[in-house]
Design a protein around this motif. Structure first.
Motif, PDB file in Angstrom:
ATOM      1  N   PRO A  74       0.808  -1.230   0.000  1.00 54.31           N
ATOM      2  CA  PRO A  74       0.000   0.000   0.000  1.00 54.31           C
ATOM      3  C   PRO A  74       0.836   1.272   0.000  1.00 54.31           C
ATOM      4  CG  PRO A  74      -0.023  -1.055   2.162  1.00 54.31           C
ATOM      5  CD  PRO A  74       0.613  -2.020   1.228  1.00 54.31           C
ATOM      6  N   HIS A  75       2.039   1.200   0.589  1.00 55.43           N
ATOM      7  CA  HIS A  75       2.935   2.358   0.551  1.00 55.43           C
ATOM      8  C   HIS A  75       4.155   1.965  -0.266  1.00 55.43           C
ATOM      9  CE1 HIS A  75       4.904   6.052   1.646  1.00 55.43           C
ATOM     10  NE2 HIS A  75       5.961   5.371   2.062  1.00 55.43           N
ATOM     11  N   ALA A  76       4.065   2.163  -1.577  1.00 55.24           N
ATOM     12  CA  ALA A  76       5.097   1.678  -2.496  1.00 55.24           C
ATOM     13  C   ALA A  76       6.289   2.629  -2.543  1.00 55.24           C
ATOM     14  CB  ALA A  76       4.512   1.479  -3.886  1.00 55.24           C
ATOM     15  N   ALA A  77       7.061   2.656  -1.462  1.00 57.46           N
ATOM     16  CA  ALA A  77       8.264   3.487  -1.437  1.00 57.46           C
ATOM     17  C   ALA A  77       9.215   3.055  -2.550  1.00 57.46           C
ATOM     18  CB  ALA A  77       8.956   3.357  -0.080  1.00 57.46           C
ATOM     19  N   ARG A  78       9.969   3.994  -3.076  1.00 54.57           N
ATOM     20  CA  ARG A  78      10.949   3.668  -4.110  1.00 54.57           C
ATOM     21  C   ARG A  78      12.177   3.043  -3.462  1.00 54.57           C
ATOM     22  NH1 ARG A  78       9.668   5.388  -9.029  1.00 54.57           N
ATOM     23  NH2 ARG A  78       7.878   6.792  -9.200  1.00 54.57           N
ATOM     24  N   VAL A  79      12.798   2.108  -4.173  1.00 58.86           N
ATOM     25  CA  VAL A  79      13.899   1.331  -3.612  1.00 58.86           C
ATOM     26  C   VAL A  79      15.154   1.483  -4.463  1.00 58.86           C
ATOM     27  CG1 VAL A  79      14.709  -0.982  -2.987  1.00 58.86           C
ATOM     28  CG2 VAL A  79      12.293  -0.360  -2.641  1.00 58.86           C
ATOM     29  N   GLU A 123      12.611   9.306 -10.983  1.00 55.97           N
ATOM     30  CA  GLU A 123      13.513   8.852 -12.041  1.00 55.97           C
ATOM     31  C   GLU A 123      14.253   7.590 -11.591  1.00 55.97           C
ATOM     32  OE1 GLU A 123      13.672  10.101 -15.056  1.00 55.97           O
ATOM     33  OE2 GLU A 123      12.192  11.651 -14.597  1.00 55.97           O
ATOM     34  N   ALA A 124      15.070   7.064 -12.480  1.00 55.02           N
ATOM     35  CA  ALA A 124      15.854   5.875 -12.177  1.00 55.02           C
ATOM     36  C   ALA A 124      17.314   6.256 -12.036  1.00 55.02           C
ATOM     37  CB  ALA A 124      15.694   4.838 -13.284  1.00 55.02           C
ATOM     38  N   VAL A 125      18.059   5.455 -11.274  1.00 55.09           N
ATOM     39  CA  VAL A 125      19.476   5.732 -11.109  1.00 55.09           C
ATOM     40  C   VAL A 125      20.281   4.462 -11.369  1.00 55.09           C
ATOM     41  CG1 VAL A 125      19.275   5.385  -8.603  1.00 55.09           C
ATOM     42  CG2 VAL A 125      21.295   6.507  -9.531  1.00 55.09           C
ATOM     43  N   ALA A 126      21.089   4.514 -12.431  1.00 58.25           N
ATOM     44  CA  ALA A 126      21.987   3.423 -12.790  1.00 58.25           C
ATOM     45  C   ALA A 126      22.823   3.914 -13.956  1.00 58.25           C
ATOM     46  CB  ALA A 126      21.219   2.163 -13.188  1.00 58.25           C
ATOM     47  N   LEU A 194       4.734   2.563 -20.508  1.00 57.93           N
ATOM     48  CA  LEU A 194       4.670   1.873 -19.218  1.00 57.93           C
ATOM     49  C   LEU A 194       3.287   1.301 -18.973  1.00 57.93           C
ATOM     50  CD1 LEU A 194       6.718   4.326 -16.927  1.00 57.93           C
ATOM     51  CD2 LEU A 194       7.524   2.313 -18.168  1.00 57.93           C
ATOM     52  N   THR A 195       2.253   2.084 -19.309  1.00 58.41           N
ATOM     53  CA  THR A 195       0.876   1.633 -19.098  1.00 58.41           C
ATOM     54  C   THR A 195       0.541   0.438 -19.992  1.00 58.41           C
ATOM     55  OG1 THR A 195       0.137   3.849 -18.486  1.00 58.41           O
ATOM     56  CG2 THR A 195      -1.556   2.298 -19.205  1.00 58.41           C
ATOM     57  N   LYS A 196       0.868   0.544 -21.269  1.00 56.63           N
ATOM     58  CA  LYS A 196       0.545  -0.529 -22.213  1.00 56.63           C
ATOM     59  C   LYS A 196       1.264  -1.829 -21.887  1.00 56.63           C
ATOM     60  CE  LYS A 196      -0.588   2.243 -26.331  1.00 56.63           C
ATOM     61  NZ  LYS A 196      -0.219   2.525 -27.743  1.00 56.63           N
ATOM     62  N   LEU A 197       2.508  -1.714 -21.422  1.00 57.53           N
ATOM     63  CA  LEU A 197       3.315  -2.914 -21.174  1.00 57.53           C
ATOM     64  C   LEU A 197       3.244  -3.389 -19.727  1.00 57.53           C
ATOM     65  CD1 LEU A 197       6.484  -2.067 -23.305  1.00 57.53           C
ATOM     66  CD2 LEU A 197       4.462  -3.388 -23.956  1.00 57.53           C
ATOM     67  N   GLY A 198       2.514  -2.653 -18.887  1.00 63.25           N
ATOM     68  CA  GLY A 198       2.375  -3.054 -17.490  1.00 63.25           C
ATOM     69  C   GLY A 198       3.668  -2.970 -16.711  1.00 63.25           C
ATOM     70  N   LEU A 199       4.455  -1.931 -16.998  1.00 57.33           N
ATOM     71  CA  LEU A 199       5.749  -1.756 -16.336  1.00 57.33           C
ATOM     72  C   LEU A 199       5.643  -0.715 -15.241  1.00 57.33           C
ATOM     73  CD1 LEU A 199       7.937  -1.658 -19.576  1.00 57.33           C
ATOM     74  CD2 LEU A 199       7.458  -3.637 -18.119  1.00 57.33           C
ATOM     75  N   ARG A 200       6.456  -0.871 -14.193  1.00 60.45           N
ATOM     76  CA  ARG A 200       6.408   0.059 -13.072  1.00 60.45           C
ATOM     77  C   ARG A 200       7.114   1.367 -13.382  1.00 60.45           C
ATOM     78  NH1 ARG A 200       7.895  -4.644 -10.041  1.00 60.45           N
ATOM     79  NH2 ARG A 200       6.179  -5.454  -8.805  1.00 60.45           N
ATOM     80  N   ASP A 201       8.287   1.264 -14.027  1.00 61.03           N
ATOM     81  CA  ASP A 201       9.092   2.463 -14.208  1.00 61.03           C
ATOM     82  C   ASP A 201      10.085   2.290 -15.345  1.00 61.03           C
ATOM     83  OD1 ASP A 201      11.123   0.813 -13.178  1.00 61.03           O
ATOM     84  OD2 ASP A 201      10.817   1.548 -11.148  1.00 61.03           O
ATOM     85  N   ARG A 202      10.943   3.286 -15.495  1.00 62.05           N
ATOM     86  CA  ARG A 202      11.914   3.323 -16.586  1.00 62.05           C
ATOM     87  C   ARG A 202      12.886   2.146 -16.528  1.00 62.05           C
ATOM     88  NH1 ARG A 202      13.089   8.269 -18.884  1.00 62.05           N
ATOM     89  NH2 ARG A 202      14.732   8.248 -20.473  1.00 62.05           N
ATOM     90  N   VAL A 203      13.285   1.745 -15.328  1.00 64.28           N
ATOM     91  CA  VAL A 203      14.242   0.645 -15.203  1.00 64.28           C
ATOM     92  C   VAL A 203      13.664  -0.640 -15.787  1.00 64.28           C
ATOM     93  CG1 VAL A 203      15.474  -0.835 -13.580  1.00 64.28           C
ATOM     94  CG2 VAL A 203      15.424   1.619 -13.208  1.00 64.28           C
ATOM     95  N   GLN A 204      12.395  -0.917 -15.484  1.00 65.02           N
ATOM     96  CA  GLN A 204      11.789  -2.124 -16.029  1.00 65.02           C
ATOM     97  C   GLN A 204      11.625  -2.029 -17.544  1.00 65.02           C
ATOM     98  OE1 GLN A 204       8.297  -3.345 -13.762  1.00 65.02           O
ATOM     99  NE2 GLN A 204       9.678  -4.455 -12.411  1.00 65.02           N
ATOM    100  N   ALA A 205      11.453  -0.804 -18.048  1.00 65.73           N
ATOM    101  CA  ALA A 205      11.398  -0.608 -19.500  1.00 65.73           C
ATOM    102  C   ALA A 205      12.743  -0.962 -20.128  1.00 65.73           C
ATOM    103  CB  ALA A 205      11.009   0.827 -19.824  1.00 65.73           C
ATOM    104  N   VAL A 206      13.839  -0.581 -19.469  1.00 68.74           N
ATOM    105  CA  VAL A 206      15.180  -0.913 -19.963  1.00 68.74           C
ATOM    106  C   VAL A 206      15.375  -2.428 -19.993  1.00 68.74           C
ATOM    107  CG1 VAL A 206      17.650  -0.760 -19.480  1.00 68.74           C
ATOM    108  CG2 VAL A 206      16.201   1.263 -19.210  1.00 68.74           C
ATOM    109  N   ILE A 207      14.977  -3.104 -18.913  1.00 71.05           N
ATOM    110  CA  ILE A 207      15.117  -4.559 -18.847  1.00 71.05           C
ATOM    111  C   ILE A 207      14.344  -5.221 -19.982  1.00 71.05           C
ATOM    112  CG2 ILE A 207      14.581  -6.620 -17.493  1.00 71.05           C
ATOM    113  CD1 ILE A 207      15.078  -4.969 -14.980  1.00 71.05           C
ATOM    114  N   LEU A 208      13.102  -4.769 -20.208  1.00 71.64           N
ATOM    115  CA  LEU A 208      12.292  -5.341 -21.273  1.00 71.64           C
ATOM    116  C   LEU A 208      12.945  -5.096 -22.631  1.00 71.64           C
ATOM    117  CD1 LEU A 208       9.590  -6.772 -21.948  1.00 71.64           C
ATOM    118  CD2 LEU A 208       8.642  -4.508 -22.386  1.00 71.64           C
ATOM    119  N   GLY A 209      13.531  -3.909 -22.803  1.00 70.94           N
ATOM    120  CA  GLY A 209      14.205  -3.610 -24.062  1.00 70.94           C
ATOM    121  C   GLY A 209      15.326  -4.586 -24.349  1.00 70.94           C
TER     122      GLY A 209
END
Length: 226
Positions: A74-79, A123-126, A194-209
């Motif tokens: 319920p409290h989806a803090a960023r990790v 944003e994402a950090v990596a 992100l919405t169409k692919l059901g991804l949480r954020d940019r990092v998951q978009a990179v992984i999918l790519g």
């Protein structure tokens, strides 16, 4: 606005070092600490932080599962995943579990502070150079999965272009310049992706790519080292 941070690591000295660094700033407050994943879930539920700095290798409930539960709670803090080695299978698992990036434990104080602020802002950090090596090491020999490729059919041609550039490590500003569009347009495209692919954020978009083969492992033109 003060950013609320929880530190999770089974080594007290590591937590103490991070606390000393973060509390030197005026806009970051450490609101809790935990020595394992189970404690982390309790502390996060009580303190409701903006960002969690999460070690992955801990006794009991590890940082991967703790990250997954925090991000789906319920409290989806960023990790932000904390690791000793940049080529670490746990890092990739943590990113897949919903982490917004990762940091080496020996990162400079300025990089630690910056990472907390960047992730808190959504944003994402990596570093792209590290991300490429990480994915090349663990995904480079894996052929594109049919199910991930099928998911791309939902994207428009422009959205596919944006996803490819995101996977290459380009920022929104760089993508806007490459496609001759505004940065706000890039953000709109990314949100739809992100919405169409059901991804949480940019990092998951990179992984999918990477999983879909949009980025060729070893191609020297993948992203810029920043």
């Amino acid at each position: 606005m003060t950013l609320r941070v929880v530190l999770v690591d089974d080594q007290t000295l590591v937590r103490t070092g991070f606390r000393l660094v973060l509390e030197e700033t005026s806009d970051i407050e450490v609101v809790g600490e935990a020595a394992d994943g189970s404690q982390a879930l309790d502390v996060v539920a009580r303190s409701r932080p903006d960002v969690v700095l999460m070690d992955v290798r801990m006794p009991g409930l590890d940082g991967i599962e703790a990250t997954r539960r925090i991000r789906s709670g319920p409290h989806a803090a960023r990790v932000i995943i904390l690791t000793t080695f940049d080529l670490d299978e746990y890092v990739l698992a943590g990113l897949r579990a919903g982490a917004s990036g990762f940091l080496l434990k020996d990162a400079l104080a300025a990089d630690l502070i910056s990472a907390v602020r960047v992730v808190a802002a959504g944003e994402a950090v990596a570093a792209p150079s590290v991300t490429r090596r990480l994915f090349a090491h663990y995904l480079g020999k894996t052929p594109p999965r049919p199910d991930t490729n099928a998911r791309l059919a939902a994207l428009t041609e422009r959205e596919l272009e944006v996803l490819t550039l995101v996977a290459r490590g380009l920022s929104n500003t760089e993508i806007a310049a490459a496609l001759f569009v505004s940065e706000s347009t890039v953000k709109t495209h990314l949100g739809r992706i992100l919405t169409k692919l059901g991804l949480r954020d940019r990092v998951q978009a990179v992984i999918l790519g990477y999983e879909c083969g949009l980025v060729e492992i070893g191609n020297e033109e993948i992203g810029n080292d920043r």
